[in-house]
Design an enzyme around this catalytic site. Structure first.
Site, mmCIF file in Angstrom:
data_model
loop_
_atom_site.group_PDB
_atom_site.id
_atom_site.type_symbol
_atom_site.label_atom_id
_atom_site.label_comp_id
_atom_site.label_asym_id
_atom_site.label_seq_id
_atom_site.Cartn_x
_atom_site.Cartn_y
_atom_site.Cartn_z
ATOM 1 N N SER A 144 7.445 -3.464 2.690
ATOM 2 C CA SER A 144 8.381 -3.463 1.563
ATOM 3 C C SER A 144 9.278 -2.239 1.647
ATOM 4 O O SER A 144 8.853 -1.179 2.136
ATOM 5 C CB SER A 144 7.614 -3.438 0.237
ATOM 6 O OG SER A 144 8.489 -3.209 -0.849
ATOM 7 N N TYR A 157 1.192 0.617 -4.642
ATOM 8 C CA TYR A 157 1.894 -0.340 -3.783
ATOM 9 C C TYR A 157 2.653 0.362 -2.650
ATOM 10 O O TYR A 157 2.486 -0.004 -1.474
ATOM 11 C CB TYR A 157 2.824 -1.185 -4.639
ATOM 12 C CG TYR A 157 3.501 -2.330 -3.939
ATOM 13 C CD1 TYR A 157 2.808 -3.491 -3.623
ATOM 14 C CD2 TYR A 157 4.853 -2.273 -3.613
ATOM 15 C CE1 TYR A 157 3.436 -4.556 -2.992
ATOM 16 C CE2 TYR A 157 5.494 -3.322 -2.979
ATOM 17 C CZ TYR A 157 4.780 -4.466 -2.671
ATOM 18 O OH TYR A 157 5.412 -5.506 -2.045
#
Length: 252
Positions: A144, A157
């Site tokens: 990501s 995350y």
């Protein structure tokens, strides 16, 4: 793209969104696709959409945080189609409650590690022997832009996504001589069904304004990058982190 016809590919997390688009693109290029998802019906539906277009695919249940489940999907590819050439590890989630480092509960952190990092490690352990047995192949991981985007609102995350980069470089450097290529794709904002449901019109307009490209990202943009890295055209790309984000982060 060259070299994808009749190759056997696993797309983990292929029931919807980026994974489903990637499974479809690989099938369109002639690959045989095994689609795994925690929601087995989504995996089956994604596979059926490929079959309806004349492609070859099957959907199976996959719990990416389980070593046994990761081993089972690799065994399914080998048992049904004779081997494994490509593994796209595309699992992510567990972000609810993930806030800053002082306020992220331990159980939220542990869940993020399990889904966003451990799953990719387990996929690697399951897939590598099968790839080496075939004389090499492609491990492609979805990370990501959050890994490098400095997220003040989120801690677990981005940390786990950074770990994927280290994993891919380890695989590339350790098993490259045996024909294994390992690369990472970092999507920017991609307008999947799930993302679109959670963005207001104002937020979409703001993202368009801040994106240097003329449009926002679509699942097919990531699918195209995966297909290239899996193909013979990407044979000399190894150990790299690619940002596919329309220019929202511009990195060396």
């Amino acid at each position: 793209m060259r070299g994808l016809k009749d190759k056997v590919a696993i797309v983990a997390g292929g029931g919807r969104g980026i994974g489903a688009a990637t499974a479809m693109r690989l099938a369109d290029e002639g690959a045989i696709v095994v689609i795994g998802d925690i929601n087995e019906q989504w995996a089956a539906d994604s596979a059926q959409a490929i079959v309806d277009r004349g492609g070859r695919a099957v959907g199976v249940h996959l719990d990416g945080t389980s070593a046994a489940s990761q081993a089972a999907i690799v065994a399914a590819a080998q048992g049904r189609f004779g081997g494994l050439d490509i593994f796209h590890s595309n699992l992510a989630g567990g972000t609810e409650g993930d806030v800053d480092a002082l306020n992220c509960p331990e159980e939220v952190f542990d869940r993020s590690v399990a889904i966003n990092l451990k799953s990719h490690f387990l996929a690697t352990q399951a897939a590598l022997p099968a790839l080496i047995e075939r004389g090499g192949g492609a491990m492609i991981y979805t990370s990501s832009g959050a890994a490098s985007g400095a997220s003040p609102w989120q801690v677990a995350y981005p940390m786990t996504k950074n770990g994927i980069h280290a994993l891919a470089r380890h695989v590339a450097s350790k098993w490259g001589k045996e024909g294994v290529r390992a690369n990472v794709i970092c999507p920017g904002l991609i307008m999947t069904e799930a993302v679109a449901q959670h963005l207001s019109d104002d937020q979409v307009r703001d993202m368009r304004r801040r994106t240097p490209s003329a449009r926002l990202g679509e699942p097919g943009d990531i699918a195209a990058a995966v297909a290239f890295l899996a193909s013979d055209d990407g044979a000399y790309v190894n150990g790299q982190v690619w940002h596919v984000n329309g220019g929202t982060q511009m990195r060396d």
